[in-house]
Design a protein around this motif. Structure first.
Motif, mmCIF file in Angstrom:
data_model
loop_
_atom_site.group_PDB
_atom_site.id
_atom_site.type_symbol
_atom_site.label_atom_id
_atom_site.label_comp_id
_atom_site.label_asym_id
_atom_site.label_seq_id
_atom_site.Cartn_x
_atom_site.Cartn_y
_atom_site.Cartn_z
ATOM 1 N N VAL A 1 0.852 -1.187 0.000
ATOM 2 C CA VAL A 1 0.000 0.000 0.000
ATOM 3 C C VAL A 1 0.886 1.236 0.000
ATOM 4 C CG1 VAL A 1 -1.770 1.278 1.254
ATOM 5 C CG2 VAL A 1 -1.793 -1.228 1.259
ATOM 6 N N PRO B 1 1.949 5.236 0.365
ATOM 7 C CA PRO B 1 1.581 6.259 1.350
ATOM 8 C C PRO B 1 0.324 7.028 0.944
ATOM 9 C CG PRO B 1 3.945 6.255 0.991
ATOM 10 C CD PRO B 1 3.367 5.330 -0.027
ATOM 11 N N GLU C 1 -2.230 5.903 -0.889
ATOM 12 C CA GLU C 1 -3.397 5.040 -0.679
ATOM 13 C C GLU C 1 -3.717 4.924 0.808
ATOM 14 O OE1 GLU C 1 -3.131 1.911 -4.404
ATOM 15 O OE2 GLU C 1 -1.778 1.663 -2.695
ATOM 16 N N ARG C 2 -2.668 4.832 1.637
ATOM 17 C CA ARG C 2 -2.876 4.740 3.079
ATOM 18 C C ARG C 2 -3.524 6.013 3.615
ATOM 19 N NH1 ARG C 2 1.956 4.096 4.376
ATOM 20 N NH2 ARG C 2 1.987 1.827 4.193
ATOM 21 N N ALA D 1 -7.189 6.073 2.644
ATOM 22 C CA ALA D 1 -7.976 5.172 3.487
ATOM 23 C C ALA D 1 -8.188 5.766 4.875
ATOM 24 C CB ALA D 1 -7.299 3.814 3.579
ATOM 25 N N GLU D 2 -7.147 6.382 5.415
ATOM 26 C CA GLU D 2 -7.255 7.002 6.739
ATOM 27 C C GLU D 2 -8.238 8.170 6.720
ATOM 28 O OE1 GLU D 2 -3.240 7.947 7.693
ATOM 29 O OE2 GLU D 2 -2.733 5.893 8.304
#
Length: 201
Positions: free
Chosen positions: A4, A6, A8-9, A12-13
């Motif tokens: 994943v 950064p 994409e992370r 999502a967050e």
């Protein structure tokens, strides 16, 4: 194994943060009184930036309630899969029931805002999303009824379904009843729910 990025992370967050803010704001004010600007402001972005994650306010509500119902169903299945032999005897059924109760109580204690939104704003969902939520919930109930049937083999399933729904009402009382510590609340609700579900018909 996928990696994943950064970006994409972070996306999502941000989505998770928007859903948490939506649960809190919808619970406090009601779905109709919360705007996309309110949601964005709660997580430090503009209202239009919410569209990077959701198609609109309806989609936020749908994600919140569909995710919750799907999470409960998947979690309950996992609880029962750990007891792969199934509730073939009363001791096994009691163990499965205790695990289901502990799982549901943990969700209720940790997500009182979601429970409040489910109660107040389910009818605000689009028809297809409402159908999805109710379908997931029916499957969840039937998992409980299967276990209860092993404990109460002479009871008709409709009455076992009623018993399960009554226990859900007790466990889902956390928006109104959770005044002590989380540990005390979990212990009390679990004890009361198990007593209600295992009591003779």
């Amino acid at each position: 194994m996928s990696i994943v990025s950064p970006r994409e992370r972070a996306k999502a967050e941000r989505r998770d943060a928007l859903l948490a803010a939506a649960a809190r704001l919808y619970a406090e004010r009601g779905f109709e009184r919360v705007s996309l600007d309110d949601l964005g402001s709660a997580v430090g972005v503009s209202g239009p930036a919410v569209y990077r994650h959701f198609a609109g306010k309806q989609a936020v509500l749908a994600a919140l309630l569909v995710d919750a119902s799907a999470g409960l169903l998947d979690g309950a299945r996992a609880v029962l899969d750990e007891r792969a032999d199934g509730p073939s005897s009363i001791p096994d059924a009691r163990s499965a029931l205790a695990a289901l109760v502990a799982f549901h109580v943990a969700f209720a204690v940790e997500n009182p805002d979601v429970i409040r939104v489910q109660s107040a704003d389910l009818e605000s969902l689009a028809e297809t999303d409402r159908h999805t939520v109710r379908g997931l919930q029916r499957q969840y109930v039937e998992l409980w009824v299967d276990v209860l049937e092993a404990l109460h083999p002479d009871a008709p399933r409709p009455l076992l379904r009623t018993r399960a729904h009554a226990a859900f009402g007790l466990m889902n009382s956390t928006p109104h009843s959770a005044r002590g510590s989380a540990r005390e609340t979990r212990a009390l609700l679990a004890t009361m729910a198990e007593s209600a579900l295992t009591a003779p018909a």
